[in-house]
Write a protein that holds these residues in place. Structure first.
Motif, PDB file in Angstrom:
ATOM      1  N   ILE A 197     -31.893 -59.787   3.001  1.00 39.95           N
ATOM      2  CA  ILE A 197     -30.816 -60.056   2.065  1.00 39.95           C
ATOM      3  C   ILE A 197     -29.598 -60.565   2.828  1.00 39.95           C
ATOM      4  CG2 ILE A 197     -31.530 -58.346   0.339  1.00 39.95           C
ATOM      5  CD1 ILE A 197     -29.335 -56.488   1.395  1.00 39.95           C
ATOM      6  N   ILE A 198     -28.757 -61.311   2.122  1.00 47.93           N
ATOM      7  CA  ILE A 198     -27.432 -61.696   2.614  1.00 47.93           C
ATOM      8  C   ILE A 198     -26.426 -61.046   1.673  1.00 47.93           C
ATOM      9  CG2 ILE A 198     -25.850 -63.575   3.166  1.00 47.93           C
ATOM     10  CD1 ILE A 198     -28.315 -65.412   3.288  1.00 47.93           C
ATOM     11  N   LYS A 199     -25.400 -60.452   2.242  1.00 47.77           N
ATOM     12  CA  LYS A 199     -24.416 -59.757   1.433  1.00 47.77           C
ATOM     13  C   LYS A 199     -23.019 -60.284   1.759  1.00 47.77           C
ATOM     14  CE  LYS A 199     -24.950 -55.334   0.865  1.00 47.77           C
ATOM     15  NZ  LYS A 199     -24.912 -53.852   0.908  1.00 47.77           N
ATOM     16  N   ILE A 200     -22.229 -60.531   0.716  1.00 51.73           N
ATOM     17  CA  ILE A 200     -20.839 -60.934   0.889  1.00 51.73           C
ATOM     18  C   ILE A 200     -19.962 -59.857   0.250  1.00 51.73           C
ATOM     19  CG2 ILE A 200     -19.042 -62.607   0.311  1.00 51.73           C
ATOM     20  CD1 ILE A 200     -22.661 -63.684   0.492  1.00 51.73           C
ATOM     21  N   ILE A 201     -19.089 -59.263   1.044  1.00 52.62           N
ATOM     22  CA  ILE A 201     -18.170 -58.236   0.552  1.00 52.62           C
ATOM     23  C   ILE A 201     -16.774 -58.845   0.519  1.00 52.62           C
ATOM     24  CG2 ILE A 201     -17.222 -55.932   0.928  1.00 52.62           C
ATOM     25  CD1 ILE A 201     -19.756 -55.198   2.388  1.00 52.62           C
ATOM     26  N   PRO A 202     -16.153 -58.916  -0.660  1.00 56.63           N
ATOM     27  CA  PRO A 202     -14.839 -59.565  -0.792  1.00 56.63           C
ATOM     28  C   PRO A 202     -13.742 -58.826  -0.034  1.00 56.63           C
ATOM     29  CG  PRO A 202     -15.907 -59.293  -2.928  1.00 56.63           C
ATOM     30  CD  PRO A 202     -16.668 -58.462  -1.955  1.00 56.63           C
ATOM     31  N   PRO A 203     -12.610 -59.498   0.189  1.00 54.45           N
ATOM     32  CA  PRO A 203     -11.463 -58.830   0.811  1.00 54.45           C
ATOM     33  C   PRO A 203     -10.771 -57.920  -0.196  1.00 54.45           C
ATOM     34  CG  PRO A 203     -10.893 -61.087   0.215  1.00 54.45           C
ATOM     35  CD  PRO A 203     -12.367 -60.922  -0.077  1.00 54.45           C
ATOM     36  N   PRO A 204     -10.135 -56.849   0.264  1.00 57.33           N
ATOM     37  CA  PRO A 204     -10.077 -56.410   1.669  1.00 57.33           C
ATOM     38  C   PRO A 204     -11.283 -55.542   2.012  1.00 57.33           C
ATOM     39  CG  PRO A 204      -8.675 -55.021   0.312  1.00 57.33           C
ATOM     40  CD  PRO A 204      -9.256 -56.046  -0.617  1.00 57.33           C
ATOM     41  N   PHE A 205     -11.957 -55.880   3.107  1.00 58.24           N
ATOM     42  CA  PHE A 205     -13.115 -55.116   3.567  1.00 58.24           C
ATOM     43  C   PHE A 205     -12.642 -54.123   4.629  1.00 58.24           C
ATOM     44  CE2 PHE A 205     -16.638 -55.075   6.826  1.00 58.24           C
ATOM     45  CZ  PHE A 205     -17.373 -54.106   6.186  1.00 58.24           C
ATOM     46  N   ILE A 206     -12.713 -52.825   4.314  1.00 59.02           N
ATOM     47  CA  ILE A 206     -12.117 -51.802   5.186  1.00 59.02           C
ATOM     48  C   ILE A 206     -12.875 -51.615   6.494  1.00 59.02           C
ATOM     49  CG2 ILE A 206     -11.132 -50.555   3.238  1.00 59.02           C
ATOM     50  CD1 ILE A 206     -13.403 -48.522   3.516  1.00 59.02           C
ATOM     51  N   GLY A 207     -14.101 -52.125   6.570  1.00 57.05           N
ATOM     52  CA  GLY A 207     -14.870 -51.955   7.804  1.00 57.05           C
ATOM     53  C   GLY A 207     -14.744 -53.118   8.751  1.00 57.05           C
ATOM     54  N   GLY A 208     -13.822 -54.055   8.476  1.00 62.38           N
ATOM     55  CA  GLY A 208     -13.719 -55.255   9.296  1.00 62.38           C
ATOM     56  C   GLY A 208     -12.415 -55.344  10.062  1.00 62.38           C
ATOM     57  N   TRP A 209     -12.309 -56.429  10.839  1.00 65.26           N
ATOM     58  CA  TRP A 209     -11.125 -56.696  11.645  1.00 65.26           C
ATOM     59  C   TRP A 209     -10.255 -57.719  10.930  1.00 65.26           C
ATOM     60  CZ3 TRP A 209     -10.167 -53.797  15.881  1.00 65.26           C
ATOM     61  CH2 TRP A 209     -11.240 -53.094  16.436  1.00 65.26           C
ATOM     62  N   GLY A 210      -8.952 -57.505  10.954  1.00 64.79           N
ATOM     63  CA  GLY A 210      -8.024 -58.439  10.346  1.00 64.79           C
ATOM     64  C   GLY A 210      -7.176 -57.760   9.295  1.00 64.79           C
ATOM     65  N   SER A 211      -6.149 -58.495   8.840  1.00 58.05           N
ATOM     66  CA  SER A 211      -5.233 -57.922   7.861  1.00 58.05           C
ATOM     67  C   SER A 211      -5.807 -57.920   6.456  1.00 58.05           C
ATOM     68  CB  SER A 211      -3.913 -58.704   7.885  1.00 58.05           C
ATOM     69  OG  SER A 211      -4.142 -60.077   7.605  1.00 58.05           O
ATOM     70  N   ASN A 212      -6.663 -58.911   6.161  1.00 62.22           N
ATOM     71  CA  ASN A 212      -7.256 -59.010   4.817  1.00 62.22           C
ATOM     72  C   ASN A 212      -8.650 -59.619   4.922  1.00 62.22           C
ATOM     73  OD1 ASN A 212      -7.326 -58.876   1.966  1.00 62.22           O
ATOM     74  ND2 ASN A 212      -6.654 -60.999   1.806  1.00 62.22           N
TER      75      ASN A 212
END
Length: 397
Positions: A346-361
């Motif tokens: 599967i491919i999954k896209i999680i919209p912003p804001p993703f709390i498990g990622g790097w960056g401000s948004n």
């Protein structure tokens, strides 16, 4: 008659010496919940090849009930150590610890069943909970190969793909893997010890009274969960439920299935496939580096020349900060683009804001590699391989 008695006596003496050649030191033999079974194993040098890595198996048996567990450790330089914490679910009683030495390390032997000459070098991607390793594997003239240099803990996923693309043909490899450590083996040395879990000051069972029966360990204490569904779920929903962690699940996520997705396998990379398929998601590829004010950037060299670079830019809804994951491991663009299309579950896209990622948004794009129980038999190029038990582990009932 004297000759027969002498022969039997000599055989018993050899057997005893052979068992005693494995030195096991236990920190304690009577333990409470929350404490650990700490052991150190020493294998004599005269039985061990210099600088070789062997495998120490520890098979645990509940002597009062029908219950077994299996662990295994690398035996390097003639020594192995382990610590197994006793969970509160463990029943009180006597447990037998059967230590067995196998004269081989954890190794993997593979065969490409649909081998052609171009596949004499294949790409391997190894993913675990910490890192992703990419390597080239050479085969012999029949498509056989072996992997003997990796010593890893727990379980990792091995994926294989052709080194050279086959024009107009499916790139999927049909591979068979064998791990001899998981097969039936004859132990070179065995030794049994007994520990008591629960109330202390109880008399332990005598080791001489315990009969080691390897048949008891055939099921390896793995009983699949019984899951009842009111409605039939799709294969991608079942996969997401089983293999996606809570951090990577959200009600507004977008999932694209790779199961029998023949359109997907026609694209050279997952980024080419995703472009314009998710409303709001923009992915661009260019040989000219775009403005950083427009998208977040990543760059990777093409396979054509050393001087040509490909730049990828991403944007999704209100974010231009993309986090790319393979099996929930953060990777760079090179690793993400190199992932074989035929091995995507599967491919999954999680919209912003993703709390498990790097960056401000940030937002996230995740690839999940296929697993054996979800694969078609004709498309077998990804495997989950069980490694050695971590030095610190926990035993549960």
């Amino acid at each position: 008659m004297k000759i027969i008695v002498l022969t039997i006596s000599m055989f018993c003496a050899i057997n005893t010496a052979f068992a005693d050649s494995l030195d096991i030191q236990l920190k304690a033999s009577q333990l409470l919940h929350g404490e650990s079974i700490d052991f150190e194993c020493t294998y004599p040098s005269y039985l061990n090849k210099p600088k070789s890595i062997l495998t120490l198996h520890l098979w645990v048996e509940d002597l009062n009930r029908v219950k077994t567990w299996k662990f295994r450790y690398p035996l390097a330089g003639g020594k192995a150590i382990g610590s197994i914490k006793i969970d509160s679910s463990m029943k009180e009683g006597a447990y037998a610890l059967h230590f067995l030495v196998q004269q081989s390390p954890l190794s993997i032997y593979g065969t490409i069943n649909n081998f052609i000459k171009k596949d004499s070098v294949i790409k391997m991607m190894l993913s675990s909970g910490k890192d992703i390793i990419m390597d080239d594997i050479k085969t012999d003239e029949f498509g056989n190969f072996k992997i003997i240099k990796y010593v890893f803990e727990d379980s990792v996923n091995f994926s294989f793909t052709p080194k050279q693309k086959k024009k107009g043909k499916n790139d999927a490899l049909n591979i068979s893997l064998i791990t001899p450590v998981d097969s039936a083996f004859k132990a070179e040395v065995t030794k049994t010890m007994v520990v008591q879990i629960g109330q202390k000051n109880k008399d332990l069972s005598k080791v001489s009274d315990i009969v080691f029966n390897p048949i008891k360990f055939g099921n390896d204490n793995t009983i699949p969960d019984l899951v009842v569904y009111g409605n039939r779920k799709t294969r991608e929903a079942l996969f997401n439920e089983k293999y996606a962690s809570d951090l990577y699940k959200r009600d507004d996520e977008k999932i694209i299935s790779g199961f029998e997705n023949y359109t997907m396998t026609g694209y050279s990379t997952v980024l080419h496939y995703l472009n314009d398929r998710i409303p709001g998601l923009m992915i661009q590829e260019s040989n000219v580096k775009p403005s950083r004010n427009l998208f977040s950037m990543g760059e990777s060299r093409t396979d054509n020349t050393e001087s040509v670079k490909t730049y990828w830019s991403f944007a999704y809804r209100s974010s231009n900060e993309a986090n790319l994951f393979i099996d929930e491991i953060l990777v760079d663009n090179d690793q993400f683009v190199s992932f074989p299309m035929s091995d995507i579950a599967i491919i999954k896209i999680i919209p912003p804001p993703f709390i498990g990622g790097w960056g401000s948004n940030p937002f996230a794009i995740l690839i999940y590699s296929n697993r054996k129980e979800f694969k078609n038999i004709s498309n077998n190029n990804s495997f989950t391989v069980k490694g050695y038990t971590p030095a610190r582990w926990i035993i549960k009932y």
